[in-house]
Design a protein around this motif. Structure first.
Motif, PDB file in Angstrom:
ATOM      1  N   GLN A  68      48.033  36.315  43.953  1.00 18.44           N
ATOM      2  CA  GLN A  68      48.635  35.820  42.719  1.00 18.44           C
ATOM      3  C   GLN A  68      47.898  36.350  41.494  1.00 18.44           C
ATOM      4  O   GLN A  68      48.486  36.609  40.451  1.00 18.44           O
ATOM      5  N   PHE A  69      46.568  36.571  41.625  1.00 17.63           N
ATOM      6  CA  PHE A  69      45.801  37.033  40.469  1.00 17.63           C
ATOM      7  C   PHE A  69      45.909  38.534  40.242  1.00 17.63           C
ATOM      8  O   PHE A  69      45.322  39.061  39.299  1.00 17.63           O
ATOM      9  N   TYR A  70      46.660  39.269  41.055  1.00 14.02           N
ATOM     10  CA  TYR A  70      46.933  40.677  40.764  1.00 14.02           C
ATOM     11  C   TYR A  70      47.999  40.752  39.665  1.00 14.02           C
ATOM     12  O   TYR A  70      49.162  40.390  39.881  1.00 14.02           O
ATOM     13  N   GLY A  71      47.590  41.213  38.514  1.00  9.68           N
ATOM     14  CA  GLY A  71      48.534  41.312  37.413  1.00  9.68           C
ATOM     15  C   GLY A  71      49.043  39.975  36.930  1.00  9.68           C
ATOM     16  O   GLY A  71      50.122  39.902  36.331  1.00  9.68           O
ATOM     17  N   ASP A  72      48.256  38.911  37.178  1.00 12.60           N
ATOM     18  CA  ASP A  72      48.637  37.557  36.747  1.00 12.60           C
ATOM     19  C   ASP A  72      50.053  37.219  37.198  1.00 12.60           C
ATOM     20  O   ASP A  72      50.889  36.743  36.428  1.00 12.60           O
ATOM     21  N   THR A  98      41.170  33.441  40.043  1.00 12.08           N
ATOM     22  CA  THR A  98      42.349  33.206  39.218  1.00 12.08           C
ATOM     23  C   THR A  98      42.278  34.122  37.997  1.00 12.08           C
ATOM     24  O   THR A  98      41.191  34.552  37.615  1.00 12.08           O
ATOM     25  N   PRO A  99      43.413  34.463  37.402  1.00 12.17           N
ATOM     26  CA  PRO A  99      43.373  35.376  36.252  1.00 12.17           C
ATOM     27  C   PRO A  99      42.570  34.834  35.077  1.00 12.17           C
ATOM     28  O   PRO A  99      42.568  33.634  34.796  1.00 12.17           O
ATOM     29  N   ASP A 100      41.872  35.724  34.419  1.00  7.68           N
ATOM     30  CA  ASP A 100      41.155  35.415  33.186  1.00  7.68           C
ATOM     31  C   ASP A 100      41.310  36.628  32.269  1.00  7.68           C
ATOM     32  O   ASP A 100      40.410  37.463  32.162  1.00  7.68           O
ATOM     33  N   PRO A 101      42.475  36.761  31.625  1.00  9.34           N
ATOM     34  CA  PRO A 101      42.782  37.982  30.864  1.00  9.34           C
ATOM     35  C   PRO A 101      41.749  38.343  29.809  1.00  9.34           C
ATOM     36  O   PRO A 101      41.569  39.520  29.495  1.00  9.34           O
ATOM     37  N   LEU A 107      39.135  38.234  35.669  1.00  8.39           N
ATOM     38  CA  LEU A 107      39.216  37.221  36.711  1.00  8.39           C
ATOM     39  C   LEU A 107      38.106  36.213  36.505  1.00  8.39           C
ATOM     40  O   LEU A 107      37.061  36.523  35.936  1.00  8.39           O
ATOM     41  N   ARG A 108      38.333  35.013  37.021  1.00  7.45           N
ATOM     42  CA  ARG A 108      37.239  34.061  37.185  1.00  7.45           C
ATOM     43  C   ARG A 108      37.371  33.451  38.574  1.00  7.45           C
ATOM     44  O   ARG A 108      38.470  33.418  39.149  1.00  7.45           O
ATOM     45  N   LEU A 109      36.271  33.002  39.104  1.00  8.52           N
ATOM     46  CA  LEU A 109      36.305  32.414  40.435  1.00  8.52           C
ATOM     47  C   LEU A 109      37.030  31.075  40.416  1.00  8.52           C
ATOM     48  O   LEU A 109      37.011  30.350  39.417  1.00  8.52           O
ATOM     49  N   ALA A 110      37.667  30.759  41.533  1.00  5.79           N
ATOM     50  CA  ALA A 110      38.355  29.476  41.715  1.00  5.79           C
ATOM     51  C   ALA A 110      38.112  29.051  43.152  1.00  5.79           C
ATOM     52  O   ALA A 110      38.994  29.139  44.012  1.00  5.79           O
ATOM     53  N   GLN A 111      36.897  28.606  43.432  1.00  5.09           N
ATOM     54  CA  GLN A 111      36.426  28.359  44.788  1.00  5.09           C
ATOM     55  C   GLN A 111      36.562  26.910  45.251  1.00  5.09           C
ATOM     56  O   GLN A 111      36.487  26.638  46.455  1.00  5.09           O
TER      57      GLN A 111
END
Length: 313
Positions: A68-72, A98-101, A107-111
């Motif tokens: 999902q985080f590929y290209g938001d 997860t996206p972090d434009p 990106l930022r981590l979402a663990q």
């Protein structure tokens, strides 16, 4: 026990043979050469991305890797538009970021467990699926990339608990791991692990022990950065003299030699090279037909493991 499919001569629903031959992933026979969709970009145009994915399927590839985080969400949306149920494609996604434009690596981590669940739900919506056949839990234990800190330092058991719950609910079909250490893999095996995605290539072979463990446990090994990387700080397979010599001898490209070496390394290796270029796609597929003799394999095996790291998502 080799990870081979049960129907080695059976073509895909499109009628094309499987590039690289058949392998096994999440209990299904798939092409050993799959497709990594990360390089599909909105700026290249949605129609072009859809057309390339249709080429992927028509070429016999039935294993596509996304997130999902590929290209938001753009990449998942293109897959939803381009891939049809009758294509018989196994779609693999991943969670853990997860996206972090506005961030340095976008990106930022979402663990945290609740973030993993939310990411699976987002993937289901953007892919238009009731269940994702395989979802990889992308941790930060090894390889290039972001490192967890603060509330993103989450125990494996807590993460596996939510992944198993999602599997039990039917929202995902199987669980994989990414960027993990041998200790993490061993701890996770009782939960049922279908594949491992770690950084691994001819010039970055820190995980030989893990690859062999995966083969013994019937776990697919799906390396990312299979040719090293063109990014600063990471070595490239295509720079190695032994690779260049093999390419000249075989009449192929150095990149094809690097991919062929991975397929020869072990039967549980599956590849997901990514490209947004149709010519590169054809070259990647053709790598599955390259035979490496004992002398060439010995020369390639003698290439030392290189070091280097970079901050990536």
């Amino acid at each position: 026990m080799p990870l081979t499919g049960t129907s080695s001569h059976e073509p895909t629903p499109t009628g094309a043979p499987r590039p690289g031959g058949p392998g096994l992933l999440a209990g299904r026979t798939v092409s050993r050469i799959g497709y990594g969709a990360m390089q599909l970009r909105a700026e290249d145009g949605r129609a072009a991305a859809v057309a390339l994915l249709r080429r992927v399927v028509e070429s016999g590839i039935d294993h596509i890797d996304t997130a999902q985080f590929y290209g938001d969400g753009f990449v998942n949306g293109v897959i939803r538009e381009a891939i049809r149920p009758e294509d018989g494609v196994l779609v693999v996604s991943k969670v853990g970021a997860t996206p972090d434009p506005d961030g340095p690596v976008h990106l930022r981590l979402a663990q945290r467990p609740e973030e993993l669940r939310a990411s699976v739900e987002d993937n289901l919506i953007s892919l238009g699926l009731d269940s994702i056949p395989l979802v990889n839990l992308r941790r930060t234990d090894s390889g290039p990339g972001l490192r967890a800190e603060g509330d993103q330092l989450v125990d494996l058991d807590d993460q596996l608990a939510v992944m198993v719950a999602l599997r039990d609910e039917g929202k995902i079909g199987a669980i994989g791991l990414s960027s993990v250490s041998p200790d993490i893999l061993r701890r996770a095996i009782p939960a049922g692990i279908a594949c491992v995605q770690n950084s691994y290539s001819l010039v970055r072979r820190d995980d030989e022990e893990m690859l062999d463990l995966c083969a013994a446990e019937n776990i697919a090994w799906v390396p990312y950065f299979p040719l090293g990387s063109g990014l600063p700080g990471l070595p490239k397979v295509t720079d190695e003299p032994a690779v260049l010599a093999a390419a000249r001898s075989l009449g192929c490209t150095p990149a094809q030699v690097g991919l062929a070496w991975l397929l020869h390394r072990a039967p549980n290796v599956l590849l997901i090279p990514g490209t947004a270029n149709a010519e590169h796609l054809r070259a990647n597929i053709a790598a599955g037909a390259i035979a490496l003799d004992k002398a060439t394999l010995a020369a390639l095996d003698s290439v030392p493991t290189r070091t280097g790291d970079i901050e990536l998502g």
